[in-house]
Scaffold this motif. Structure first.
Motif, PDB file in Angstrom:
ATOM      1  N   VAL A   1      -7.147  35.164  16.818  1.00 55.76           N
ATOM      2  CA  VAL A   1      -8.291  34.623  16.108  1.00 55.76           C
ATOM      3  C   VAL A   1      -9.331  35.673  15.696  1.00 55.76           C
ATOM      4  CG1 VAL A   1     -10.170  33.031  16.206  1.00 55.76           C
ATOM      5  CG2 VAL A   1      -7.914  32.369  17.008  1.00 55.76           C
ATOM      6  N   ILE A   2      -9.510  36.570  16.547  1.00 47.11           N
ATOM      7  CA  ILE A   2     -10.373  37.880  16.417  1.00 47.11           C
ATOM      8  C   ILE A   2     -10.042  38.691  15.235  1.00 47.11           C
ATOM      9  CG2 ILE A   2     -11.161  39.958  17.596  1.00 47.11           C
ATOM     10  CD1 ILE A   2     -11.107  38.409  20.113  1.00 47.11           C
ATOM     11  N   ILE A   3      -8.702  38.709  15.400  1.00 46.72           N
ATOM     12  CA  ILE A   3      -8.329  39.907  14.312  1.00 46.72           C
ATOM     13  C   ILE A   3      -8.123  39.119  12.817  1.00 46.72           C
ATOM     14  CG2 ILE A   3      -6.280  41.130  13.082  1.00 46.72           C
ATOM     15  CD1 ILE A   3      -5.325  41.793  16.085  1.00 46.72           C
ATOM     16  N   MET A   4      -8.011  37.674  12.733  1.00 48.96           N
ATOM     17  CA  MET A   4      -8.184  37.139  11.547  1.00 48.96           C
ATOM     18  C   MET A   4      -9.762  36.866  11.120  1.00 48.96           C
ATOM     19  SD  MET A   4      -5.276  33.884  11.820  1.00 48.96           S
ATOM     20  CE  MET A   4      -5.949  33.166  13.099  1.00 48.96           C
TER      21      MET A   4
ATOM     22  N   TYR B   1     -11.106  38.482   7.691  1.00 49.21           N
ATOM     23  CA  TYR B   1     -11.766  37.704   6.749  1.00 49.21           C
ATOM     24  C   TYR B   1     -13.095  38.209   6.338  1.00 49.21           C
ATOM     25  CZ  TYR B   1     -14.008  33.488   4.659  1.00 49.21           C
ATOM     26  OH  TYR B   1     -14.726  32.699   3.968  1.00 49.21           O
ATOM     27  N   CYS B   2     -13.911  38.733   7.591  1.00 48.13           N
ATOM     28  CA  CYS B   2     -15.325  39.133   7.229  1.00 48.13           C
ATOM     29  C   CYS B   2     -15.131  40.349   6.387  1.00 48.13           C
ATOM     30  CB  CYS B   2     -16.042  39.173   8.570  1.00 48.13           C
ATOM     31  SG  CYS B   2     -17.985  39.812   8.339  1.00 48.13           S
ATOM     32  N   PHE B   3     -14.348  41.044   6.826  1.00 42.85           N
ATOM     33  CA  PHE B   3     -14.171  42.659   6.201  1.00 42.85           C
ATOM     34  C   PHE B   3     -14.011  42.468   4.646  1.00 42.85           C
ATOM     35  CE2 PHE B   3     -12.040  46.728   5.327  1.00 42.85           C
ATOM     36  CZ  PHE B   3     -12.994  47.545   5.624  1.00 42.85           C
ATOM     37  N   THR B   4     -13.279  41.413   4.166  1.00 46.61           N
ATOM     38  CA  THR B   4     -12.736  41.337   2.653  1.00 46.61           C
ATOM     39  C   THR B   4     -13.583  40.249   2.191  1.00 46.61           C
ATOM     40  OG1 THR B   4     -10.993  39.553   3.565  1.00 46.61           O
ATOM     41  CG2 THR B   4     -10.357  42.020   3.419  1.00 46.61           C
ATOM     42  N   GLU B   5     -13.747  39.320   2.826  1.00 46.49           N
ATOM     43  CA  GLU B   5     -14.830  38.292   2.200  1.00 46.49           C
ATOM     44  C   GLU B   5     -16.177  37.997   2.203  1.00 46.49           C
ATOM     45  OE1 GLU B   5     -12.971  36.695  -0.093  1.00 46.49           O
ATOM     46  OE2 GLU B   5     -11.100  37.074   0.186  1.00 46.49           O
ATOM     47  N   LEU B   6     -16.375  37.909   3.604  1.00 38.29           N
ATOM     48  CA  LEU B   6     -17.958  37.532   3.942  1.00 38.29           C
ATOM     49  C   LEU B   6     -18.897  38.860   3.616  1.00 38.29           C
ATOM     50  CD1 LEU B   6     -17.708  35.669   7.091  1.00 38.29           C
ATOM     51  CD2 LEU B   6     -18.033  34.814   4.730  1.00 38.29           C
ATOM     52  N   ALA B   7     -18.272  40.143   4.254  1.00 38.29           N
ATOM     53  CA  ALA B   7     -19.313  41.213   3.949  1.00 38.29           C
ATOM     54  C   ALA B   7     -18.491  42.352   3.615  1.00 38.29           C
ATOM     55  CB  ALA B   7     -19.846  41.651   5.224  1.00 38.29           C
TER      56      ALA B   7
ATOM     57  N   ASN C   1       2.703  32.971  12.693  1.00 36.82           N
ATOM     58  CA  ASN C   1       4.023  32.779  12.188  1.00 36.82           C
ATOM     59  C   ASN C   1       5.113  33.453  13.217  1.00 36.82           C
ATOM     60  OD1 ASN C   1       3.491  31.279   9.878  1.00 36.82           O
ATOM     61  ND2 ASN C   1       2.793  33.083   8.863  1.00 36.82           N
ATOM     62  N   GLY C   2       4.864  33.481  14.385  1.00 39.24           N
ATOM     63  CA  GLY C   2       5.861  34.233  15.317  1.00 39.24           C
ATOM     64  C   GLY C   2       5.916  35.742  15.197  1.00 39.24           C
ATOM     65  N   GLY C   3       4.791  36.232  14.617  1.00 41.57           N
ATOM     66  CA  GLY C   3       4.766  37.776  14.407  1.00 41.57           C
ATOM     67  C   GLY C   3       3.641  38.248  14.847  1.00 41.57           C
ATOM     68  N   GLU C   4       2.967  39.346  14.011  1.00 40.38           N
ATOM     69  CA  GLU C   4       1.987  40.074  14.562  1.00 40.38           C
ATOM     70  C   GLU C   4       0.672  39.644  13.754  1.00 40.38           C
ATOM     71  OE1 GLU C   4       3.413  44.123  16.782  1.00 40.38           O
ATOM     72  OE2 GLU C   4       2.676  44.365  14.925  1.00 40.38           O
ATOM     73  N   PHE C   5      -0.472  39.904  14.256  1.00 42.27           N
ATOM     74  CA  PHE C   5      -1.746  39.827  13.593  1.00 42.27           C
ATOM     75  C   PHE C   5      -2.301  41.104  13.608  1.00 42.27           C
ATOM     76  CE2 PHE C   5      -1.545  36.060  16.510  1.00 42.27           C
ATOM     77  CZ  PHE C   5      -1.925  35.113  15.589  1.00 42.27           C
ATOM     78  N   ARG C   6      -2.443  41.711  12.313  1.00 44.41           N
ATOM     79  CA  ARG C   6      -2.613  42.912  12.021  1.00 44.41           C
ATOM     80  C   ARG C   6      -4.056  43.301  11.475  1.00 44.41           C
ATOM     81  NH1 ARG C   6       0.579  47.277  12.994  1.00 44.41           N
ATOM     82  NH2 ARG C   6       2.894  46.815  13.465  1.00 44.41           N
ATOM     83  N   VAL C   7      -4.689  44.334  11.862  1.00 44.55           N
ATOM     84  CA  VAL C   7      -6.208  44.667  11.337  1.00 44.55           C
ATOM     85  C   VAL C   7      -5.997  45.268  10.026  1.00 44.55           C
ATOM     86  CG1 VAL C   7      -8.276  45.662  11.652  1.00 44.55           C
ATOM     87  CG2 VAL C   7      -6.968  44.844  13.749  1.00 44.55           C
ATOM     88  N   GLU C   8      -7.007  44.865   8.898  1.00 46.60           N
ATOM     89  CA  GLU C   8      -6.884  45.541   7.894  1.00 46.60           C
ATOM     90  C   GLU C   8      -7.138  46.940   7.914  1.00 46.60           C
ATOM     91  OE1 GLU C   8      -6.133  44.252   4.872  1.00 46.60           O
ATOM     92  OE2 GLU C   8      -6.033  42.181   5.293  1.00 46.60           O
TER      93      GLU C   8
END
Length: 331
Positions: A79-82, A86-92, A149-156
């Motif tokens: 959740v932290i990475i998502m 989201y903030c890096f691409t949408e909010l700010a 989805n059973g995989g990794e959460f990756r940072v942008e």
């Protein structure tokens, strides 16, 4: 109710003596052990479970247990990475600092809510902590697998600030290690020098007597789970920064075992009522040194869990009243 007076008996000194013995053995058997790089690496490795163990210390002293911390690391880390992406691409868009702070706040909020849910179910509905947290263990892992989805959460790409927190150094010391030690100092002050710390010990020592002493037992026990949830979120944040990702399948795997082991090895009674943050730090370092020694000796990784299990059993044995009686008679 005033917690029972701390006595410097064998069971209290045992973790520190064992740590000293391990340091001597490791330094004698390996010329590489005392290298600064190796020692810093040990502190970095134990910091993630060690931070969780600090929160777990409050829970166990108050007479509880939390088996969900490992799975919660995977879920909260994802959740932290998502949230960061989201903030890096949408909010700010393009703002590393905003995304960093937004992700940290989101993770801490999730940890707080997780602690509130666990603590409320346990205290308000009089449910066994083992069962409640066992259920949440499966819930958080399942949620991590589903959202990832059973995989990794990756940072942008472009989030260098997040990586520097997980891998950077301050005055030559890894950031996670500093966070672990500073949090241990703060929690030690809270446990030993505040009313809340005295209440935690009183609740774990005798819940009924604590109620007669006008201590809000349910609130105190719930707060211990909240603290534990916050430490889980912080650990997940630092772990994500180090790896620049969180694996939904194995992130936080067996962290609950390492956290509980560090607390028990450090001298905190599983029956509640007594413990220390310094002991938990020692317990976490002992586990790190054991893993480091076994790696240097070329012992199979498959046997490290067996060694860790034996150390836990030995720590509980040292805490037992019968063993303490033998040493007191011997003295």
């Amino acid at each position: 109710m005033i917690p029972r007076e701390k006595r410097w008996d064998f069971s209290t000194l045992a973790p520190y003596l064992a740590l000293l013995a391990m340091l001597v053995i490791a330094s004698v058997t390996s010329e590489h052990f005392l290298q600064v790089r190796n020692l810093l690496n040990i502190t970095r490795q134990v910091s993630y479970t060690g931070i969780i163990a600090l929160g777990m210390t409050f829970v166990i002293i108050a007479g509880g247990i939390d088996l969900s911390v490992g799975s919660m690391v995977a879920f909260s880390g994802g959740v932290i990475i998502m949230a960061m992406n989201y903030c890096f691409t949408e909010l700010a868009p393009g703002s590393e600092l905003a995304a960093f702070l937004f992700a940290l706040a989101t993770g801490l909020a999730l940890g707080l809510l997780g602690g509130v849910f666990s603590g409320t179910l346990i205290t308000r509905f009089d449910l066994a902590p083992f069962i409640v947290t066992l259920g949440f263990m499966g819930f958080y892992r399942s949620m991590a697998l589903y959202t990832g989805n059973g995989g990794e959460f990756r940072v942008e790409s472009g989030m260098r600030l997040f990586s520097r927190v997980g891998t950077g150094l301050i005055l030559g010391v890894p950031v996670p290690s500093l966070a672990f030690l500073l949090l241990a100092a703060v929690f030690g002050i809270i446990l030993n020098w505040t009313r809340f710390g005295r209440y935690v010990c009183a609740v774990g020592s005798n819940e009924n007597v604590a109620r007669y002493a006008a201590i809000r037992v349910n609130r105190v026990r719930t707060l211990t789970y909240v603290i534990c949830g916050l430490t889980v979120a912080l650990s997940a944040f630092l772990l994500g920064g180090r790896m620049n990702s969180i694996n939904s399948t194995n992130a936080g795997n067996l962290y609950e075992l390492d956290a509980i082991a560090a607390v028990v090895i450090g001298g905190t009674a599983m029956t509640g009522g007594a413990g220390s943050m310094a002991g938990t730090v020692v317990g976490a370092l002992m586990l790190g040194i054991i893993n480091n020694m076994l790696n240097m000796w070329g012992v199979s990784a498959y046997l490290q869990g067996a060694v860790k299990g034996l150390v836990i059993v030995l720590a509980v044995l040292v805490q037992s009243a019968r063993v303490r009686g033998l040493f007191s008679r011997g003295g």
